[in-house]
Design a protein around this motif. Sequence first.
Motif, PDB file in Angstrom:
ATOM      1  N   CYS A 125       3.277   1.736  -3.115  1.00 23.89           N
ATOM      2  CA  CYS A 125       4.077   2.686  -3.353  1.00 23.89           C
ATOM      3  C   CYS A 125       5.233   1.931  -3.844  1.00 23.89           C
ATOM      4  O   CYS A 125       5.863   1.285  -3.220  1.00 23.89           O
ATOM      5  CB  CYS A 125       4.128   3.522  -1.905  1.00 23.89           C
ATOM      6  SG  CYS A 125       5.675   4.594  -2.116  1.00 23.89           S
ATOM      7  N   CYS A 132       8.521   3.294  -1.367  1.00 26.37           N
ATOM      8  CA  CYS A 132       8.951   2.894  -0.166  1.00 26.37           C
ATOM      9  C   CYS A 132       8.244   1.429   0.164  1.00 26.37           C
ATOM     10  O   CYS A 132       8.729   0.731   1.259  1.00 26.37           O
ATOM     11  CB  CYS A 132       8.456   3.677   1.065  1.00 26.37           C
ATOM     12  SG  CYS A 132       6.717   3.682   1.286  1.00 26.37           S
ATOM     13  N   CYS A 156       5.864   8.534   2.343  1.00 33.14           N
ATOM     14  CA  CYS A 156       6.871   9.073   1.399  1.00 33.14           C
ATOM     15  C   CYS A 156       6.234  10.051   0.481  1.00 33.14           C
ATOM     16  O   CYS A 156       7.188  10.629  -0.260  1.00 33.14           O
ATOM     17  CB  CYS A 156       7.914   8.083   0.939  1.00 33.14           C
ATOM     18  SG  CYS A 156       6.841   7.290  -0.522  1.00 33.14           S
ATOM     19  N   CYS A 177       1.415   8.301  -1.106  1.00 32.86           N
ATOM     20  CA  CYS A 177       1.634   7.342  -0.030  1.00 32.86           C
ATOM     21  C   CYS A 177       1.911   8.473   0.987  1.00 32.86           C
ATOM     22  O   CYS A 177       2.414   9.413   1.221  1.00 32.86           O
ATOM     23  CB  CYS A 177       3.217   6.806  -0.240  1.00 32.86           C
ATOM     24  SG  CYS A 177       3.977   6.066   0.905  1.00 32.86           S
TER      25      CYS A 177
HETATM   26 ZN   LIG Z   1       5.885   5.271   0.237  1.00 37.42          ZN
END
Ligand SMILES: [Zn+2]
Length: 169
Positions: A130, A133, A100, A97
Motif C-alpha cells: 500500500c 500507509c 487505509c 488495503c
Molecule cells: Zn494502506
Amino acid sequence: MHRVETIRFVAEGPLGKLVKWLRLIGFDTLYEPHIPKGIRNIASAERIRLTRTKNSLVFTSVQPVLCIRSDHVRDQLRQVVWETKIRRKDLRPFSRCIRCNSEIHRVDKFEAASRVPDHVWETHETFSACRTCGRIFWPGTHTRRAGRIIDALFGEVSPEEDETKTEEP
Ligand SMILES: [Zn+2]
C-alpha cells in the motif's frame, strides 16, 4: 440500486469489522470515525451509507442508506452483498488495503525485503504494498481463509466452514 462498478460505501461506527471485510473483497469503503470531521460530508457524498442506527435514515435522506441488522460481521457482509446485488464476479479480493482503503500494487520481492519478517521474505515470492500507509501484503493462510469466507458468502461451501464469526481479516 447502483451500478456495481460504482458501488462505494461509507460506514458509521461501530461497523469497523465490516469495513475491513468490504475492503478485503475490493470495495472502496470509508470508515466515518476515521474521516476528519471537517470533510465528512464531502468525503461521504455519493456513497452508500452503512449504519446501525435508524436515525441515519432521517438525517441523510438524499443518500442511499443501508441499515445493517445483525451484530455479526458474517451476516452484515451477507446483507450488504445481497441488498446491493453484488455478484461474485464483481469482487476484486486483495486489491485494497484493509487498513487505509487505498489500492495496493504488486511490488518487487527486493522492495519488500526490509519490510517483512525474514521468514516471510524467504518463503514467499509475491508481495503487494500500500503506497499510502506502507503496509506490505503477501499470500498466506490469511488469503486462503478469506477465499473460503468468500465461497461461503456465495453459498459455495457449507456454513460450518464459514469462519467470519471468529476470524478477522
Ligand atoms: Zn494502506
